[in-house]
Design an enzyme around this catalytic site. Structure first.
Site, PDB file in Angstrom:
ATOM      1  N   HIS A 225      17.883  -7.923  10.974  1.00 16.62           N
ATOM      2  CA  HIS A 225      18.055  -9.019  11.956  1.00 16.62           C
ATOM      3  C   HIS A 225      17.615  -8.607  13.371  1.00 16.62           C
ATOM      4  CE1 HIS A 225      22.211  -7.359  12.820  1.00 16.62           C
ATOM      5  NE2 HIS A 225      21.857  -7.740  14.028  1.00 16.62           N
ATOM      6  N   ASP A 270      20.136  -7.003   4.877  1.00 14.04           N
ATOM      7  CA  ASP A 270      19.915  -6.825   6.319  1.00 14.04           C
ATOM      8  C   ASP A 270      19.504  -5.370   6.600  1.00 14.04           C
ATOM      9  OD1 ASP A 270      19.793  -7.243   8.998  1.00 14.04           O
ATOM     10  OD2 ASP A 270      21.951  -7.534   9.302  1.00 14.04           O
ATOM     11  N   SER A 366      24.381  -2.998  16.059  1.00 14.61           N
ATOM     12  CA  SER A 366      23.611  -3.407  14.878  1.00 14.61           C
ATOM     13  C   SER A 366      22.483  -2.441  14.585  1.00 14.61           C
ATOM     14  CB  SER A 366      22.974  -4.770  15.125  1.00 14.61           C
ATOM     15  OG  SER A 366      23.932  -5.757  14.950  1.00 14.61           O
ATOM     16  N   GLY A 367      22.293  -2.140  13.291  1.00 13.92           N
ATOM     17  CA  GLY A 367      21.215  -1.222  12.898  1.00 13.92           C
ATOM     18  C   GLY A 367      21.660   0.220  12.889  1.00 13.92           C
TER      19      GLY A 367
HETATM   20  C1  4AZ Z   1      26.334  -8.098  16.500  1.00 11.01           C
HETATM   21  O1  4AZ Z   1      26.350  -9.197  17.022  1.00 11.01           O
HETATM   22  C2  4AZ Z   1      27.547  -7.634  15.763  1.00 11.01           C
HETATM   23  N1  4AZ Z   1      32.174  -6.522  14.339  1.00 11.01           N
HETATM   24  C3  4AZ Z   1      27.600  -6.383  15.223  1.00 11.01           C
HETATM   25  C4  4AZ Z   1      28.726  -5.956  14.529  1.00 11.01           C
HETATM   26  C5  4AZ Z   1      29.796  -6.806  14.408  1.00 11.01           C
HETATM   27  C6  4AZ Z   1      29.783  -8.057  14.934  1.00 11.01           C
HETATM   28  C7  4AZ Z   1      28.649  -8.483  15.621  1.00 11.01           C
HETATM   29  C8  4AZ Z   1      30.995  -6.308  13.648  1.00 11.01           C
HETATM   30  O2  4AZ Z   1      25.356  -7.338  16.572  1.00 11.01           O
END
Ligand code: 4AZ
Length: 416
Positions: A225, A270, A366-367
């Site tokens: 993503h 993902d 993320s990632g």
């Molecule tokens: C995000 O928006 C995101 N709590 C990453 C991890 C989590 C929630 C949102 C997990 O990148």
């Protein structure tokens, strides 16, 4: 008429007190110097080769981080540690680590690093002799199914630079701070250099957007993503080390491979692979994590760690310094309960965090990696930060791409 007595001490009393004080001080200093010198330890590093035969053939456990490799390594490391328990030298074996196996006319050769901390009062020549003697005379396998040719065990003293290089070339090794008290990237603690050397920061036009994970000197893993809108590899860079500015290393991205089954807004599959523009050189601060086999089982409740530069609460700021938080693996059945994610967790996802909330990954993480260690203190990638309902809320744990379920896809696309 009364004559008052003088209050001054006699000179000989003053002399005696001074003498006694000086002697007491000298004894204290002497004892401290002796204590410090006696407890000072020197590090001795060795590269050892151990030829052996076992119930398994070389072909069955040649691949690093596979189940057989790990089991066999653990057996041999334990055998070596046992041989050195009750070690006659003033010191200890702090690490026995198999780095690889090679084939050796009919049998197998285990290549091992040995690290000792020995009192500086020991004679170095004697240290070498006793270590050699112990390996030749004391190695015994408790199960009996493993035969080490003890007479052919060899050891070679190596320096710190060589030791670090061998250690950094192995996957999943780290300079441990054993920070068990770290409770809480929401609810976490700051990371020291070398603690999570596989963490990378991915930047689009020099601004941090996502985390990533080093899996080789040319490949990173991240979340699909992250590349939904920002697709041009030339505008992405990866940096390494515990701060984004200044980075320990920085390099361009040559190619982005997004899982072909990833289709937004679904969170399934993902995962993405990133090929670096040029290979990185492994250091104590930057090297790769181990990838688990597809059938590797992380246990529900197992202690895992997630790291990232992400925000500390939903409306917080991105961090320049890497943070870590300890989380628990939550089984899919629990995570799919109506009050949790109500069936949204598919086989390519896993949940980790705490059902009470408070400890979680968040936006900007993320990632990045979710990792767990095995009995050898080797670290494996269990998940990649993917999504969640907000951050650190009760009954809303973090959701991660399940690496074991996507393991074959990784091999297919980068050969690792
Ligand atoms: C995000 O928006 C995101 N709590 C990453 C991890 C989590 C929630 C949102 C997990 O990148």
């Amino acid at each position: 008429m009364r004559i008052s007595k003088g209050r001054c001490l006699e000179p000989w009393v003053i002399g005696l007190i001074t003498c006694v004080s000086l002697i007491a001080m000298s004894v204290c200093i002497g004892l401290t110097v002796h204590y410090v010198r006696y407890n000072q330890r020197n590090t001795y590093n060795y590269y050892s080769t151990l030829p052996f035969t076992s119930d398994k053939l070389y072909a069955e456990f040649g691949r690093e981080a596979s189940k057989n490799f790990t089991e066999m390594s653990h057996r041999i490391e334990s055998m070596v540690k046992n041989a050195f328990s009750g070690f006659p030298l003033q010191g200890e074996l702090v690490k026995a680590h198999i780095i690889k196996f090679s084939e050796e006319n009919g049998g197998v050769l285990a290549h091992m690093l040995l690290i000792f901390r020995i009192r500086s009062t020991e004679d170095p020549g004697n240290v070498n002799k006793i270590i050699e003697y112990t390996l030749h005379e004391k190695l015994r396998d408790v199960s009996g199914s493993l035969q080490v040719e003890r007479d052919s065990v060899e050891i070679k003293k190596i320096n710190k630079t060589e030791t670090d290089k061998y250690f950094n070339d192995c996957c999943g090794t780290r300079r441990s701070k054993s920070s068990n008290e770290s409770l809480r990237i929401v609810g976490g603690t700051k990371v020291e250099e070398g603690e999570w050397p596989w963490q990378a920061s991915l930047q689009w036009d020099d601004a941090h957007r996502c985390g990533a994970v080093v899996i080789s000197n040319t490949w990173l893993l991240s979340a699909a993503h992250c590349f939904r809108i920002h697709k041009d590899a030339n505008r992405w860079t990866a940096s390494f080390g515990i701060t984004i500015y200044p980075p320990t290393m920085k390099t361009g991205i040559q190619r982005i491979i997004v899982h072909e089954k990833y289709h937004y807004p679904s969170h399934e599959y993902d995962i993405a692979l990133l090929e670096l523009a040029k290979p990185i050189v492994y250091t104590n601060e930057v090297h790769r994590v181990c990838l688990p086999d597809a059938n590797h089982e992380f246990q529900p409740g197992q202690e895992l760690f997630v790291t990232g530069f992400g925000v500390q609460h939903k409306h917080g700021y991105l961090q320049n310094r890497l943070w870590q938080v300890q989380v628990e693996l939550i089984d899919t059945k629990t995570c799919n309960q109506p009050e949790v994610y109500n069936g949204a967790i598919t086989p390519t996802m896993l949940c980790a965090g705490s059902l009470e909330g408070k400890r979680d990954s968040c936006q900007g993480d993320s990632g990045g990696p979710l990792v767990g260690s095995d009995a050898r203190d080797v670290w494996y990638l269990a998940g990649i930060v993917s999504w969640g309902d907000n951050c650190a809320l009760p009954n809303k744990p973090g959701v991660y791409a399940r690496v074991t379920a996507l393991r074959d896809w990784i091999t297919e696309h980068c050969g690792i």
